[in-house]
Design an enzyme around this catalytic site. Sequence first.
Site, PDB file in Angstrom:
ATOM      1  CG  ASP A 103      85.642  60.428  52.136  1.00 35.64           C
ATOM      2  OD1 ASP A 103      84.337  60.783  52.539  1.00 35.64           O
ATOM      3  OD2 ASP A 103      85.801  60.551  50.877  1.00 35.64           O
ATOM      4  CE  LYS A 135      78.023  60.021  46.605  1.00 36.19           C
ATOM      5  NZ  LYS A 135      79.052  61.390  46.265  1.00 36.19           N
ATOM      6  NE  ARG A 161      86.434  84.064  42.761  1.00 37.43           N
ATOM      7  CZ  ARG A 161      87.087  85.118  43.426  1.00 37.43           C
ATOM      8  NH1 ARG A 161      87.624  84.833  44.556  1.00 37.43           N
ATOM      9  NH2 ARG A 161      87.277  86.385  43.042  1.00 37.43           N
TER      10      ARG A 161
END
Length: 384
Positions: free
Chosen positions: A179, A204, A54
């Site tokens: 973004d 994407k 993690r």
Amino acid sequence: MSDSHISQHFETLAIHAGNTADPLTGAVVPPIYQVSTYKQDGVGGLRGGYEYSRSANPTRTALEENLAALEGGRRGLAFASGLAAEDCLLRTLLAPGDHVVIPNDAYGGTFRLFAKVVARWGVEWSVADTSDPAAVRAAVTPKTKAVWVETPSNPLLGITDIAAVAQVARDAGARLVVDNTFATPYLQQPLSLGADVVVHSLTKYMGGHSDVVGGALVTGDAALGEELAFHQNAMGAVAGPFDSWLVLRGTKTLSVRMDRHSENAVKVADMLTRHPRVTSVLYPGLPEHPGHEVAAKQMKSFGGMISFRVAGGEEAAVEVCNRAKIFTLGESLGGVESLIEHPGRMTHASVAGSALEVPADLVRLSVGIENAEDLVEDLQQALG
């Protein structure tokens, strides 16, 4: 890995930054370190800083170094999804009582995060047309800690002058968040234009093959990078090693894919502008697009996303989506295959009734890398 010796040309960085050959075998692709914990050489004696995946994982580290290099940043962080990255960023930058300016056109999940999650935490937000720096300045309050921008925006393909809005944010003592999912760092590098943080949905174009979900943050501010890394570890929504490996594979071909996406999109947009059933084409590569000049200034080319409006209203738009054959009806974007969707009923259903509501007759395309003639013919038959 130190990348000081690597060429600064994007295509070379995409293949080599973060991609150190495996010291044991010489493998040119970083291994998938599918591991949760690491043997320590005595208490606190960590090998390479790794103790628990993690906190850090070598495959994720390779991706994070690659992302930072491609965006021209000092720190990259990879997450389980784009929204996980956004959530970490907002909880790092904001506290109850703070204010954020958000765009009047944005991904529906981002709006939902602000309207349904962050607002319950006591963070205020207001909407502005970020293509107009004066409108952003008017929306800023003494409590504003961040200005949020998508450019090109989703799904209306609006363009924001990043440098101009960065100045507005600086004047207000706020951070500018961009973004960059639609453009990718190959076409646009917001940090070089004054942004403080870049956000990506790695799902994407960065992944590029519709086979992975991920998100990222990149910043040029080392101190902010440390704060983000603390919250990333504390909150735990990290990218797994296999997902990191898949995105790292995708970034290597980003430049050639984006060139093809952009070339195909120009041909598709040209056909749509001449089709009698299309009332409006939203693509920043068109000279008549209101953001064309700004996009030409800050982007290498105009990308593979197109939206258009259809004569006959919502049902006609839905029918176009249903009749497409090569364009696959589905959410998401940025893969090698072309996708088509109805934003009002699909990706942007969450903004219905808000200032971000999208037109009901809108169709959004993610133009893939298939043969452009086939894509044009498919849309022509779908439009009828």
